[in-house]
Design a protein around this motif. Structure first.
Motif, PDB file in Angstrom:
ATOM      1  N   MET B 128       0.848  -1.198   0.000  1.00 13.16           N
ATOM      2  CA  MET B 128       0.000   0.000   0.000  1.00 13.16           C
ATOM      3  C   MET B 128       0.883   1.247   0.000  1.00 13.16           C
ATOM      4  SD  MET B 128      -2.751  -1.397   2.809  1.00 13.16           S
ATOM      5  CE  MET B 128      -4.133  -0.322   2.546  1.00 13.16           C
ATOM      6  N   ASN B 129       0.520   2.212  -0.843  1.00 12.18           N
ATOM      7  CA  ASN B 129       1.297   3.450  -0.858  1.00 12.18           C
ATOM      8  C   ASN B 129       0.817   4.381   0.258  1.00 12.18           C
ATOM      9  OD1 ASN B 129      -1.061   4.639  -1.753  1.00 12.18           O
ATOM     10  ND2 ASN B 129      -0.477   4.568  -3.902  1.00 12.18           N
ATOM     11  N   TYR B 130       1.442   5.565   0.347  1.00 16.34           N
ATOM     12  CA  TYR B 130       1.165   6.460   1.480  1.00 16.34           C
ATOM     13  C   TYR B 130      -0.309   6.841   1.551  1.00 16.34           C
ATOM     14  CZ  TYR B 130       1.586  10.479   4.600  1.00 16.34           C
ATOM     15  OH  TYR B 130       1.435  11.364   5.641  1.00 16.34           O
ATOM     16  N   ARG B 135      -5.640   6.536   4.048  1.00 14.83           N
ATOM     17  CA  ARG B 135      -7.099   6.480   3.877  1.00 14.83           C
ATOM     18  C   ARG B 135      -7.709   5.214   4.458  1.00 14.83           C
ATOM     19  NH1 ARG B 135      -8.600   6.238  -1.581  1.00 14.83           N
ATOM     20  NH2 ARG B 135      -6.424   6.049  -2.160  1.00 14.83           N
ATOM     21  N   ARG B 136      -7.035   4.087   4.267  1.00  9.76           N
ATOM     22  CA  ARG B 136      -7.646   2.813   4.635  1.00  9.76           C
ATOM     23  C   ARG B 136      -7.232   2.319   6.019  1.00  9.76           C
ATOM     24  NH1 ARG B 136     -11.872   1.306   2.497  1.00  9.76           N
ATOM     25  NH2 ARG B 136     -11.320  -0.800   3.133  1.00  9.76           N
ATOM     26  N   VAL B 137      -6.031   2.684   6.446  1.00 13.60           N
ATOM     27  CA  VAL B 137      -5.523   2.088   7.685  1.00 13.60           C
ATOM     28  C   VAL B 137      -5.439   3.104   8.824  1.00 13.60           C
ATOM     29  CG1 VAL B 137      -3.558   0.906   8.749  1.00 13.60           C
ATOM     30  CG2 VAL B 137      -4.229   0.342   6.408  1.00 13.60           C
ATOM     31  N   VAL B 138      -4.787   4.226   8.572  1.00 14.49           N
ATOM     32  CA  VAL B 138      -4.447   5.113   9.693  1.00 14.49           C
ATOM     33  C   VAL B 138      -5.617   6.013  10.101  1.00 14.49           C
ATOM     34  CG1 VAL B 138      -2.903   6.946  10.460  1.00 14.49           C
ATOM     35  CG2 VAL B 138      -2.016   5.044   9.115  1.00 14.49           C
ATOM     36  N   ILE B 139      -6.193   6.715   9.138  1.00 16.46           N
ATOM     37  CA  ILE B 139      -7.247   7.677   9.490  1.00 16.46           C
ATOM     38  C   ILE B 139      -8.474   6.977  10.097  1.00 16.46           C
ATOM     39  CG2 ILE B 139      -8.812   9.444   8.563  1.00 16.46           C
ATOM     40  CD1 ILE B 139      -6.461  10.361   6.785  1.00 16.46           C
ATOM     41  N   PRO B 140      -8.937   5.840   9.540  1.00 13.41           N
ATOM     42  CA  PRO B 140     -10.076   5.166  10.189  1.00 13.41           C
ATOM     43  C   PRO B 140      -9.785   4.777  11.643  1.00 13.41           C
ATOM     44  CG  PRO B 140      -9.714   4.235   8.011  1.00 13.41           C
ATOM     45  CD  PRO B 140      -8.558   5.158   8.277  1.00 13.41           C
ATOM     46  N   GLN B 141      -8.533   4.438  11.936  1.00 13.69           N
ATOM     47  CA  GLN B 141      -8.206   4.070  13.312  1.00 13.69           C
ATOM     48  C   GLN B 141      -8.147   5.276  14.224  1.00 13.69           C
ATOM     49  OE1 GLN B 141      -5.013   1.223  14.215  1.00 13.69           O
ATOM     50  NE2 GLN B 141      -4.947   0.858  12.021  1.00 13.69           N
ATOM     51  N   SER B 142      -7.899   6.443  13.628  1.00 17.41           N
ATOM     52  CA  SER B 142      -7.777   7.627  14.483  1.00 17.41           C
ATOM     53  C   SER B 142      -9.154   8.195  14.848  1.00 17.41           C
ATOM     54  CB  SER B 142      -6.916   8.697  13.811  1.00 17.41           C
ATOM     55  OG  SER B 142      -7.489   9.080  12.594  1.00 17.41           O
ATOM     56  N   TYR B 143     -10.219   7.774  14.131  1.00 22.47           N
ATOM     57  CA  TYR B 143     -11.566   8.283  14.446  1.00 22.47           C
ATOM     58  C   TYR B 143     -11.874   8.193  15.934  1.00 22.47           C
ATOM     59  CZ  TYR B 143     -12.935   8.135   9.493  1.00 22.47           C
ATOM     60  OH  TYR B 143     -13.021   8.324   8.149  1.00 22.47           O
ATOM     61  N   ARG B 144     -11.723   6.989  16.495  1.00 19.19           N
ATOM     62  CA  ARG B 144     -12.136   6.786  17.867  1.00 19.19           C
ATOM     63  C   ARG B 144     -11.330   7.670  18.819  1.00 19.19           C
ATOM     64  NH1 ARG B 144     -12.239   5.012  22.616  1.00 19.19           N
ATOM     65  NH2 ARG B 144      -9.994   4.862  22.636  1.00 19.19           N
ATOM     66  N   ARG B 145     -10.048   7.802  18.497  1.00 22.20           N
ATOM     67  CA  ARG B 145      -9.206   8.635  19.361  1.00 22.20           C
ATOM     68  C   ARG B 145      -9.543  10.108  19.189  1.00 22.20           C
ATOM     69  NH1 ARG B 145      -3.512   5.318  18.929  1.00 22.20           N
ATOM     70  NH2 ARG B 145      -4.574   3.326  18.816  1.00 22.20           N
ATOM     71  N   LEU B 146     -10.155  10.436  18.045  1.00 25.49           N
ATOM     72  CA  LEU B 146     -10.503  11.831  17.784  1.00 25.49           C
ATOM     73  C   LEU B 146     -11.757  12.248  18.528  1.00 25.49           C
ATOM     74  CD1 LEU B 146     -10.038  12.295  13.941  1.00 25.49           C
ATOM     75  CD2 LEU B 146      -8.882  13.521  15.751  1.00 25.49           C
ATOM     76  N   ILE B 147     -12.646  11.279  18.782  1.00 21.70           N
ATOM     77  CA  ILE B 147     -13.982  11.652  19.259  1.00 21.70           C
ATOM     78  C   ILE B 147     -13.952  12.463  20.565  1.00 21.70           C
ATOM     79  CG2 ILE B 147     -16.191  10.725  20.050  1.00 21.70           C
ATOM     80  CD1 ILE B 147     -15.763   8.536  17.846  1.00 21.70           C
ATOM     81  N   PRO B 148     -13.252  12.014  21.615  1.00 26.06           N
ATOM     82  CA  PRO B 148     -13.292  12.831  22.844  1.00 26.06           C
ATOM     83  C   PRO B 148     -12.749  14.256  22.662  1.00 26.06           C
ATOM     84  CG  PRO B 148     -12.467  10.630  23.301  1.00 26.06           C
ATOM     85  CD  PRO B 148     -12.528  10.758  21.814  1.00 26.06           C
ATOM     86  N   PRO B 149     -11.567  14.443  22.047  1.00 28.67           N
ATOM     87  CA  PRO B 149     -11.093  15.824  21.910  1.00 28.67           C
ATOM     88  C   PRO B 149     -11.938  16.664  20.947  1.00 28.67           C
ATOM     89  CG  PRO B 149      -9.544  14.320  20.863  1.00 28.67           C
ATOM     90  CD  PRO B 149     -10.523  13.481  21.623  1.00 28.67           C
ATOM     91  N   VAL B 150     -12.529  16.026  19.919  1.00 27.56           N
ATOM     92  CA  VAL B 150     -13.383  16.805  19.016  1.00 27.56           C
ATOM     93  C   VAL B 150     -14.663  17.214  19.744  1.00 27.56           C
ATOM     94  CG1 VAL B 150     -14.764  16.738  16.904  1.00 27.56           C
ATOM     95  CG2 VAL B 150     -12.428  15.880  16.881  1.00 27.56           C
TER      96      VAL B 150
END
Lengths: 251, 218
Positions: B128-130, B135-150
């Motif tokens: 997989m390229n950058y 798009r497929r691996v990193v950002i979807p995983q960051s959603y949950r970590r984003l929810i409380p601070p957002v």
């Protein structure tokens, strides 16, 4: 030749971790790399699929030049795309599995075939399900990695790598993070893979596996290949003092 | 305190509340998109892009929001007549979006950088390229970590929107003030305060639900 390394050095800053490595691996061969921690085994493996960049030397994958450097200067300019094209024939299994936690077992397996190779979804699922059967986990198809044991996660990781239909599989201490009772199931899958004729390079501390499955065993220490030979030669009749000392400690 | 009289103000307060909610939702949404690009810029290896994003965040996080609102509404049209934003609501949205983008960029960057390095390596080893990896691996995983601070950012912006009353936009804050000035009723702040608290409660509730929903794989 599936893999060829010519006079490869690797430095992390001023620390030399690989020293004049020359290695050739033929089609269908299972090469096990053993040696003490910090001897450069994992780094060697990671240089093969460009997770680390060599400092000096040449690396060929299936006779295609992947990298050539002198003092870290890249002589063969390759675009990222070309590197991906060459490395796609290598599958890799990590010590810590590195499954994608937000995807189920099946989704982990079909992700790369679909997004990288544009395999249609139904076909990818079919391949994925076959691979899950192969690693004995068809019942865990829709489980997230967090619900799987370490051994099951590692078997999914093997299936995920195989889904890209690699010609060569690299294993970086695949059982080191596992509880002792789970090691066997992973080794079993790897053994079957070797029997099926897969070309494999396995960095391992499992001497039993190296002896039984390896065609060739390489002993590394301090970034050098000190000794290599058939399992029989290395385990029963090691020539080098340091090999003997190491084997005495682990066997 | 005349409860009967206070209740007659409620419809006007609700009108102001609508402006407050719209401002908040639009600004945080636009801010998220802009913030994502700023975050990707901040982790980029290109020092020029990184620097540019750093300066943006430095300016918008480091100066008063009220000054940014005034600048966009009053000063910008005088400097560049073409940038005349006559609509107060639009001007307020732009200022709040640009401002929250700076905060959200840092939130998103922290979430992306908290993803295990092994995930990038596994994706790379699979060819997989950058951009695919992100798009497929990193950002979807960051959603949950984003929810409380957002969620936090949402609550902060709800309160920040009160500043737009300074350019005469009739949000909840300004309407409250108008009623107070016109009728001299000091108790008007109480229903207004209750509405603000209600809004933060609703957003807190929604974000708690979201967090649970995205925790399934953990």
């Amino acid at each position: 030749m599936m893999i060829k390394m010519e006079n490869v050095d690797k430095y992390f800053g001023s620390l030399q971790v690989l020293n004049k490595i020359n290695l050739e691996v033929e089609q269908g061969e299972v090469v096990c790399i053993i040696g003490p921690s910090g001897s450069g085994k994992s780094t060697l493996l990671r240089c093969l699929n460009h997770l680390e960049h060599i400092t000096n030397g040449k690396v060929f994958i299936e006779d295609k030049l992947l990298d050539e450097r002198v003092h870290n200067k890249q002589l063969a300019k390759k675009t990222n795309k070309e590197i991906i094209q060459i490395c796609i024939s290598l599958g890799m299994v990590f010590q810590r599995f590195n499954l994608f936690p937000h995807m189920t077992a099946l989704e982990n397996i079909i992700e790369a075939p679909m997004s990288v190779k544009n395999v249609p979804k139904e076909e990818a699922i079919k391949i994925g399900e076959e691979l899950l059967v192969k690693v004995g986990l068809s019942s865990k198809r829709d489980e997230y990695p967090s619900r799987l044991s370490g051994g099951q996660q590692q078997r999914v990781a093997i299936a995920r790598a195989l889904a890209m239909q690699p010609d060569i599989m690299l294993f970086d201490e695949p059982t080191s993070a596992l509880d002792p009772e789970l090691v066997g199931e992973v080794l079993e899958v790897m053994k079957r893979l070797a029997t099926d004729g897969m070309t494999m390079i396995v960095v391992t501390h499992e001497m039993g596996f190296a002896r039984e499955v390896g065609d060739r065993v390489i002993f590394m220490d301090n970034g050098e290949i000190l000794e290599e030979g058939t399992p029989e030669e290395i385990f029963s009749n090691p020539k080098h003092d340091r090999t003997r000392a190491f084997l005495q400690k682990v066997l | 305190m005349d409860l009967q009289k206070l209740l007659t103000y409620v419809p006007a307060l609700i009108d102001g509340c609508k402006i407050t909610v719209m401002l908040t939702v639009i600004s945080v949404s636009v801010g998220m998109i802009l913030g994502l690009f700023l975050a990707l810029g901040r982790i980029s290896k290109n020092i020029f892009i990184d620097g540019l994003c750093k300066v943006y965040i430095f300016v918008f996080r480091g100066s008063p929001l009220m000054m940014q609102i005034f600048f966009i509404y009053y000063a910008l049209p005088l400097i560049y007549p073409a940038m005349n934003i006559s609509d107060k609501f639009t001007a307020a949205c732009i200022a709040l979006s640009l401002n929250s983008a700076a905060y959200l960029a840092e939130i998103i960057r922290a979430a992306i950088q908290s993803i295990d390095k092994g995930q990038f390596e596994a994706a790379k080893a699979l060819g997989m390229n950058y951009s695919l990896t992100m798009r497929r691996v990193v950002i979807p995983q960051s959603y949950r970590r984003l929810i409380p601070p957002v969620g936090n950012e949402f609550i902060a912006v709800i309160k920040d929107t009160a500043l737009v009353s300074a350019i005469g936009l009739t949000d909840l804050m300004r309407i409250t003030n108008q009623i107070q000035v016109r009728n001299g009723d000091p108790w008007i702040y109480v229903p207004s305060l209750v509405i603000y608290l209600l809004l933060t409660t609703i957003f807190t509730f929604v974000f708690d639900k979201l967090e649970k929903k995205y925790s399934i794989y953990e």
